[in-house]
Design an enzyme around this catalytic site. Sequence first.
Site, PDB file in Angstrom:
ATOM      1  N   TRP A 158       0.794  -1.223   0.000  1.00 44.94           N
ATOM      2  CA  TRP A 158       0.000   0.000   0.000  1.00 44.94           C
ATOM      3  C   TRP A 158       0.832   1.282   0.000  1.00 44.94           C
ATOM      4  CZ3 TRP A 158       1.976   2.154   4.275  1.00 44.94           C
ATOM      5  CH2 TRP A 158       2.349   1.322   5.339  1.00 44.94           C
ATOM      6  N   ASN A 159       2.142   1.182   0.110  1.00 42.42           N
ATOM      7  CA  ASN A 159       2.866   2.424   0.395  1.00 42.42           C
ATOM      8  C   ASN A 159       3.119   3.315  -0.820  1.00 42.42           C
ATOM      9  OD1 ASN A 159       4.744   0.368  -0.284  1.00 42.42           O
ATOM     10  ND2 ASN A 159       6.407   1.627   0.502  1.00 42.42           N
ATOM     11  N   LYS A 182      -2.894  -7.754  -8.027  1.00 37.59           N
ATOM     12  CA  LYS A 182      -3.596  -7.769  -6.736  1.00 37.59           C
ATOM     13  C   LYS A 182      -2.997  -6.634  -5.920  1.00 37.59           C
ATOM     14  CE  LYS A 182      -3.673  -8.801  -2.710  1.00 37.59           C
ATOM     15  NZ  LYS A 182      -4.051  -7.780  -1.684  1.00 37.59           N
ATOM     16  N   GLU A 185      -5.215  -4.451  -0.307  1.00 35.45           N
ATOM     17  CA  GLU A 185      -6.663  -4.291  -0.148  1.00 35.45           C
ATOM     18  C   GLU A 185      -7.023  -2.841   0.156  1.00 35.45           C
ATOM     19  OE1 GLU A 185      -8.387  -6.119   3.299  1.00 35.45           O
ATOM     20  OE2 GLU A 185     -10.298  -6.448   2.290  1.00 35.45           O
ATOM     21  N   GLY A 236       5.988  -7.424   2.617  1.00 32.80           N
ATOM     22  CA  GLY A 236       6.769  -7.776   3.794  1.00 32.80           C
ATOM     23  C   GLY A 236       7.475  -9.124   3.641  1.00 32.80           C
ATOM     24  N   THR A 239       5.303 -12.384   4.362  1.00 32.62           N
ATOM     25  CA  THR A 239       4.458 -12.772   3.218  1.00 32.62           C
ATOM     26  C   THR A 239       5.328 -13.298   2.083  1.00 32.62           C
ATOM     27  OG1 THR A 239       3.138 -10.832   3.811  1.00 32.62           O
ATOM     28  CG2 THR A 239       2.504 -12.000   1.815  1.00 32.62           C
ATOM     29  N   GLU A 257      10.404  -8.382  -3.610  1.00 33.97           N
ATOM     30  CA  GLU A 257      10.955  -7.101  -3.124  1.00 33.97           C
ATOM     31  C   GLU A 257      10.426  -6.923  -1.714  1.00 33.97           C
ATOM     32  OE1 GLU A 257      12.997  -5.301  -4.816  1.00 33.97           O
ATOM     33  OE2 GLU A 257      12.728  -5.873  -6.895  1.00 33.97           O
ATOM     34  N   GLY A 259      11.318  -6.349   2.839  1.00 36.93           N
ATOM     35  CA  GLY A 259      11.561  -5.281   3.813  1.00 36.93           C
ATOM     36  C   GLY A 259      13.019  -4.886   3.954  1.00 36.93           C
ATOM     37  N   CYS A 291      10.281   0.993   2.138  1.00 38.29           N
ATOM     38  CA  CYS A 291      11.146  -0.166   2.367  1.00 38.29           C
ATOM     39  C   CYS A 291      12.600   0.241   2.503  1.00 38.29           C
ATOM     40  CB  CYS A 291      10.982  -1.156   1.212  1.00 38.29           C
ATOM     41  SG  CYS A 291      11.290  -0.427  -0.390  1.00 38.29           S
ATOM     42  N   GLY A 465      14.980  -9.844  -0.113  1.00 37.00           N
ATOM     43  CA  GLY A 465      14.352 -10.284  -1.349  1.00 37.00           C
ATOM     44  C   GLY A 465      15.221 -11.053  -2.304  1.00 37.00           C
ATOM     45  N   GLU A 469      14.095  -5.704 -10.047  1.00 37.69           N
ATOM     46  CA  GLU A 469      13.132  -5.024 -10.909  1.00 37.69           C
ATOM     47  C   GLU A 469      13.866  -3.856 -11.556  1.00 37.69           C
ATOM     48  OE1 GLU A 469       9.692  -3.915  -8.490  1.00 37.69           O
ATOM     49  OE2 GLU A 469       8.637  -5.593  -9.406  1.00 37.69           O
TER      50      GLU A 469
HETATM   51  P1  NAP Z   1       2.314  -7.315   3.100  1.00 36.43           P
HETATM   52  O1  NAP Z   1       1.434  -7.444   4.265  1.00 36.43           O
HETATM   53  O2  NAP Z   1       3.343  -8.355   2.872  1.00 36.43           O
HETATM   54  O3  NAP Z   1       1.341  -7.205   1.831  1.00 36.43           O
HETATM   55  C1  NAP Z   1       1.807  -6.997   0.532  1.00 36.43           C
HETATM   56  C2  NAP Z   1       0.787  -7.534  -0.443  1.00 36.43           C
HETATM   57  O4  NAP Z   1       0.718  -8.953  -0.297  1.00 36.43           O
HETATM   58  C3  NAP Z   1      -0.635  -7.015  -0.204  1.00 36.43           C
HETATM   59  O5  NAP Z   1      -1.278  -6.864  -1.434  1.00 36.43           O
HETATM   60  C4  NAP Z   1      -1.231  -8.148   0.614  1.00 36.43           C
HETATM   61  O6  NAP Z   1      -2.637  -8.195   0.606  1.00 36.43           O
HETATM   62  C5  NAP Z   1      -0.627  -9.339  -0.093  1.00 36.43           C
HETATM   63  N1  NAP Z   1      -0.674 -10.584   0.674  1.00 36.43           N
HETATM   64  C6  NAP Z   1      -0.810 -10.750   2.005  1.00 36.43           C
HETATM   65  N2  NAP Z   1      -0.842 -12.065   2.319  1.00 36.43           N
HETATM   66  C7  NAP Z   1      -0.710 -12.744   1.161  1.00 36.43           C
HETATM   67  C8  NAP Z   1      -0.666 -14.127   0.827  1.00 36.43           C
HETATM   68  N3  NAP Z   1      -0.756 -15.084   1.746  1.00 36.43           N
HETATM   69  N4  NAP Z   1      -0.529 -14.484  -0.462  1.00 36.43           N
HETATM   70  C9  NAP Z   1      -0.400 -13.534  -1.419  1.00 36.43           C
HETATM   71  N5  NAP Z   1      -0.470 -12.193  -1.165  1.00 36.43           N
HETATM   72  C10 NAP Z   1      -0.601 -11.803   0.112  1.00 36.43           C
HETATM   73  O7  NAP Z   1       3.075  -5.924   3.114  1.00 36.43           O
HETATM   74  P2  NAP Z   1       2.449  -4.467   3.377  1.00 36.43           P
HETATM   75  O8  NAP Z   1       2.226  -4.303   4.836  1.00 36.43           O
HETATM   76  O9  NAP Z   1       1.321  -4.227   2.447  1.00 36.43           O
HETATM   77  O10 NAP Z   1       3.653  -3.543   2.902  1.00 36.43           O
HETATM   78  C11 NAP Z   1       4.707  -3.197   3.709  1.00 36.43           C
HETATM   79  C12 NAP Z   1       5.922  -4.084   3.439  1.00 36.43           C
HETATM   80  O11 NAP Z   1       6.276  -4.001   2.074  1.00 36.43           O
HETATM   81  C13 NAP Z   1       7.140  -3.632   4.212  1.00 36.43           C
HETATM   82  O12 NAP Z   1       7.778  -4.738   4.772  1.00 36.43           O
HETATM   83  C14 NAP Z   1       8.002  -3.001   3.155  1.00 36.43           C
HETATM   84  O13 NAP Z   1       9.375  -3.001   3.454  1.00 36.43           O
HETATM   85  C15 NAP Z   1       7.678  -3.816   1.957  1.00 36.43           C
HETATM   86  N6  NAP Z   1       8.015  -3.090   0.730  1.00 36.43           N
HETATM   87  C16 NAP Z   1       9.104  -3.501   0.008  1.00 36.43           C
HETATM   88  C17 NAP Z   1       9.481  -2.804  -1.129  1.00 36.43           C
HETATM   89  C18 NAP Z   1      10.687  -3.219  -1.939  1.00 36.43           C
HETATM   90  O14 NAP Z   1      10.749  -2.837  -3.103  1.00 36.43           O
HETATM   91  N7  NAP Z   1      11.628  -3.968  -1.386  1.00 36.43           N
HETATM   92  C19 NAP Z   1       8.726  -1.706  -1.537  1.00 36.43           C
HETATM   93  C20 NAP Z   1       7.621  -1.318  -0.787  1.00 36.43           C
HETATM   94  C21 NAP Z   1       7.271  -2.027   0.352  1.00 36.43           C
HETATM   95  P3  NAP Z   1      -3.506  -7.383   1.714  1.00 36.43           P
HETATM   96  O15 NAP Z   1      -3.721  -6.065   1.129  1.00 36.43           O
HETATM   97  O16 NAP Z   1      -4.762  -8.126   1.894  1.00 36.43           O
HETATM   98  O17 NAP Z   1      -2.709  -7.355   2.966  1.00 36.43           O
END
Ligand code: NAP
Length: 497
Positions: A158-159, A182, A185, A236, A239, A257, A259, A291, A465, A469
Amino acid sequence: MDPLETSLPLRDQPICVAGEWRRGRGDRYASVYPADGSVSAELNAASADDAREAVERAQQAFVATDWARRRPHERARVLHRVADAIRARREDLAQWQRRDNGKPINETRALVDSAAGTFQFFGSACETLEDQLTPMRGDQLTMSVHEPMGVVAAITPWNSPIASEAQKMAPALAAGNAVVVKPAEITPLMALALARICEEAGVPRGMVSVLPGKGSVVGDVLVKHPLVRRVSFTGGTVTGRAIAHAAAEKMMPVSLELGGKSPTMVFDDCDIDHAVAGVLFGIFSSSGESCIAGSRLFVQKGLYARFMERLVAGARALRIGDPVSERTQMGPLVSHAHRESIERHVARALADGGRLLAGGERPTGAGRERGCYYTPTIFEGLANDSALCREEVFGPVLAALPFDDEDDLIAQANDSVYALAAGIWTRDYRRAWRVARAVAAGTVWINTYKQFSISTPFGGWRDSGIGREKGRLGILAYMEQKSLYWGMNAAPLPWCA
Ligand code: NAP
């Protein structure tokens, strides 16, 4: 007044199932504006059946439409039209993105620009991608070519919605695939807008689906569906690890990609004005919901007291407020639940003996009561193995640590399960080179921080990760490689002789 106030909320926002815009069959929910809790849009989430249908129809579209077979320059023309359409709707998209996750308008405009640039870049990458004639080592002419995979799934957090989604949709489409997105949410609007734009620009119907809904429902179907040939995931680490396990079961490539807990290293010979500004931007822009946030700060002992005084003054002066204002530097966090998780990290850091130098509280004042605001927070006095230095907070919380010498610094900086990014502030270019090569990180910024170019690959090591990309070759992550051998023998194969 909110520029979108007259059209709010968007009622019955449809989802996109392989080009069919319709009401989702999942639970009804609202997308809420984190600045004041008002409703931006109401929609029915996609259900597991919607997800299965989207994948199956995407596969049919991949086979039935000519998208994969079009010449690269023809696909490129469409992707360039997508880029132009994003630019033409820049202000609307930026305002909607602001409503979606509460980021300040200046940031959301930059994200929209980035999305347009990404479609343009991958249009060009597609048009200029070359296959290889490999050196002949026998009586065969040998080649290496690339093919699209079929249906690929893109799962985003979502960020930074529009930028994250463009980063996956553009190379996936450029490569000739059908893509099923996807989005998180709670931030469904940008991916849906991109799907409309792709459709209007001439991407054939069925090649793009957008399924807002729960990760545990929609995401799970996408990851496990046998027709999904690749998953590109940003989110994260927990996940990501679960997705990697599921992918292993079906031998599917994934890019993850994840955390970070990125170290920023400030040496005593740095340009202090640049370093203070860079560190503040690195941790507090996007309210730390990034991130690559520079959340562990190492400052050389000789400079430590002076640097921290400047940094704390800078943090206290940051303008927290309404994301609609161009003067706002920090908007609200994405949700009340997320703010509570940040508060738990802060309480734990205090219990671990951390000294609070700035922030650590909810700001007060008009217009902030209903929003999920949090002050820029700086701790010192914590060890590198404390919870705050180990765990990703994903908020505006910085841990500062003094260091003695370079070897000690590198050991501490690398002592993390994460290895996404790092920052170095020094005038000594030899030292910058040494440290940049020694630090474990997918991206290192030297005398700058949190700057991005679509031309430069991005991704993490370790728990941050797998895969990269962006970059011209980023398109290859969405293609399978194939070797061709052309027999040039004048006589039958000798084995039969
Ligand atoms: P998240 O909870 O892992 O969710 C990311 C996405 O995965 C959401 O669309 C989520 O759906 C979905 N998801 C959750 N459970 C799943 C499952 N079992 N199977 C498939 N998809 C699933 O992360 P977040 O809280 O949205 O985002 C924050 C995290 O993203 C942080 O850890 C941040 O560091 C990381 N991030 C990394 C980068 C990078 O490029 N390295 C960039 C931005 C963010 P829902 O919407 O239903 O939860």
